[in-house]
Design an enzyme around this catalytic site. Sequence first.
Site, short mmCIF file in Angstrom:
data_model
loop_
_atom_site.label_atom_id
_atom_site.label_comp_id
_atom_site.label_asym_id
_atom_site.label_seq_id
_atom_site.Cartn_x
_atom_site.Cartn_y
_atom_site.Cartn_z
N CYS A 162 26.00 27.90 19.14
CA CYS A 162 27.32 27.85 18.48
C CYS A 162 27.74 29.19 17.90
O CYS A 162 28.93 29.42 17.66
CB CYS A 162 27.32 26.78 17.40
N ASN A 212 33.35 19.86 18.27
CA ASN A 212 32.56 21.10 18.24
C ASN A 212 32.41 21.59 19.68
O ASN A 212 31.69 20.98 20.47
CB ASN A 212 31.20 20.81 17.60
N HIS A 262 33.55 28.76 12.92
CA HIS A 262 33.08 27.86 13.98
C HIS A 262 33.41 26.44 13.56
O HIS A 262 33.19 26.05 12.41
CB HIS A 262 31.58 28.04 14.18
N1 ACO Z 1 28.47 6.24 14.09
C1 ACO Z 1 28.05 5.38 13.16
N2 ACO Z 1 26.89 5.55 12.50
C2 ACO Z 1 26.17 6.64 12.80
C3 ACO Z 1 26.56 7.59 13.74
C4 ACO Z 1 27.75 7.35 14.41
N3 ACO Z 1 28.24 8.19 15.35
N4 ACO Z 1 25.62 8.53 13.81
C5 ACO Z 1 24.67 8.24 12.92
N5 ACO Z 1 24.99 7.07 12.30
C6 ACO Z 1 24.25 6.36 11.28
C7 ACO Z 1 22.78 6.65 11.30
O1 ACO Z 1 22.12 5.84 12.27
C8 ACO Z 1 22.37 6.31 9.90
O2 ACO Z 1 22.26 4.91 9.79
P1 ACO Z 1 21.09 4.27 8.88
O3 ACO Z 1 21.39 4.75 7.48
O4 ACO Z 1 21.33 2.81 9.08
O5 ACO Z 1 19.83 4.79 9.44
C9 ACO Z 1 23.58 6.75 9.08
O6 ACO Z 1 24.67 6.82 10.00
C10 ACO Z 1 23.38 8.09 8.43
O7 ACO Z 1 22.89 8.99 9.39
P2 ACO Z 1 22.70 10.51 9.09
O8 ACO Z 1 22.33 11.24 10.34
O9 ACO Z 1 21.82 10.67 7.91
O10 ACO Z 1 24.19 10.84 8.70
P3 ACO Z 1 24.80 12.08 7.96
O11 ACO Z 1 25.52 11.66 6.79
O12 ACO Z 1 23.79 13.18 7.82
O13 ACO Z 1 25.88 12.56 9.03
C11 ACO Z 1 26.12 14.26 10.68
C12 ACO Z 1 25.48 12.93 10.33
C13 ACO Z 1 27.62 14.09 10.76
C14 ACO Z 1 25.60 14.71 12.05
C15 ACO Z 1 25.75 15.28 9.58
O14 ACO Z 1 24.37 15.30 9.37
C16 ACO Z 1 26.22 16.63 9.93
O15 ACO Z 1 27.39 16.91 9.90
N6 ACO Z 1 25.28 17.55 10.18
C17 ACO Z 1 25.63 18.87 10.59
C18 ACO Z 1 25.35 18.92 12.01
C19 ACO Z 1 26.38 19.61 12.81
O16 ACO Z 1 27.52 19.81 12.46
N7 ACO Z 1 25.93 19.97 13.96
C20 ACO Z 1 26.76 20.58 14.90
C21 ACO Z 1 25.93 21.48 15.72
S1 ACO Z 1 25.31 22.73 14.75
C22 ACO Z 1 26.53 23.71 14.47
O17 ACO Z 1 27.44 23.80 15.26
C23 ACO Z 1 26.48 24.41 13.21
#
Ligand code: ACO
Length: 324
Positions: A115, A281, A251
């Site tokens: 990224c 993204n 980004h």
């Molecule tokens: N829809 C519904 N529920 C979901 C989804 C979805 N698409 N994905 C995960 N969940 C659920 C999980 O299963 C979990 O359920 P549980 O509590 O019953 O186990 C719950 O949601 C929480 O999951 P987490 O992964 O802990 O959710 P979080 O609040 O951390 O959000 C996310 C996930 C959006 C990916 C977040 O961690 C994030 O934004 N991380 C940054 C990652 C990122 O932006 N990466 C991009 C690539 S890197 C870059 O470009 C910088």
Amino acid sequence: MSGIRSVVRGIGSYLPANIVTNAELSARIDTSDEWIVQRTGIRQRHIAGEGEFTSHLGLAAARNALAAAGLQPADIDLIVLATSTPDQTFPATSAVIQAELGITHGAAFDVQAVCSGFVFALSTADAHLRTGAFKRALVIGAETFSRILDWEDRGTCVLFGDGAGAMVLEAVPVNEAGNNGVLTSHLRTDGRHRAKLYVDGGPSSTGTVGHLRMEGREVFKHAVGMITDVIEDAFAATGESAQSIDWFVPHQANRRIIDASAQKLGIAPEKVVMTVDRHGNTSAASIPLALDVAARDGRLKAGDLVLIEAMGGGFTWGSALLRW
Ligand code: ACO
């Protein structure tokens, strides 16, 4: 280092025609528009069609950037393309684009910093231009992340989209460039974090392409600190500040990361260019795509001070300041 500055001559982008909304994803996997919007700000993403490759997206973006610059392909003697989703393991996708543009002189190569790829490619092209060895560069970010997503994994497949953006940079003597051009860039990598965001395949390990895997919370935890650190480096190198920049074009990974970074740095919300809602993204393509949106809707004007930053797999992260 030299009396040469890399000045922006044009910007262009390209998105595949096919748009996939959160509602469409919700029909296929266990997710919802509400969950995706609340956690990421993403409402839709563009997905490449069958037979539509990274080189096709990058080529279209490059043509649009050349048109914006009023230049011909023959005017370009360097192509630096950032991608993690090349058409083939080799040749470099930049070589494919070079050939399609009909360019037979100069050099073309790809850089791989996930990224952060566009910031790394911009910095690399800038360094080459400032040596005097090349006159005009196409810096391209192009991705088809849809091809490396596990469409059964709701934790990752909702986050990404396909697209491409391109910028034309020209080597100009500093006395002619005035205050314009690439003012500074700062690149970082810390491979100890490599298992937090990776693809579980590759030519040398599995002989397969593999799928993207991510520890989302771990990425989130590191993102804001790394981003703000490398932006502070850019401010320290130039004497610029959150107050003096006109536009923050980060980004586009996630609205919460962007908002938190801007807030920590004291960048006013109206200076932030946000496209993650429409594009998702798009990895290395997201910054030039966002720059093109802001240039075409009239926000980004000649003389504006623009801050770009990215963070991605590796981890890699970087920043650059440009006067448009
Ligand atoms: N829809 C519904 N529920 C979901 C989804 C979805 N698409 N994905 C995960 N969940 C659920 C999980 O299963 C979990 O359920 P549980 O509590 O019953 O186990 C719950 O949601 C929480 O999951 P987490 O992964 O802990 O959710 P979080 O609040 O951390 O959000 C996310 C996930 C959006 C990916 C977040 O961690 C994030 O934004 N991380 C940054 C990652 C990122 O932006 N990466 C991009 C690539 S890197 C870059 O470009 C910088």
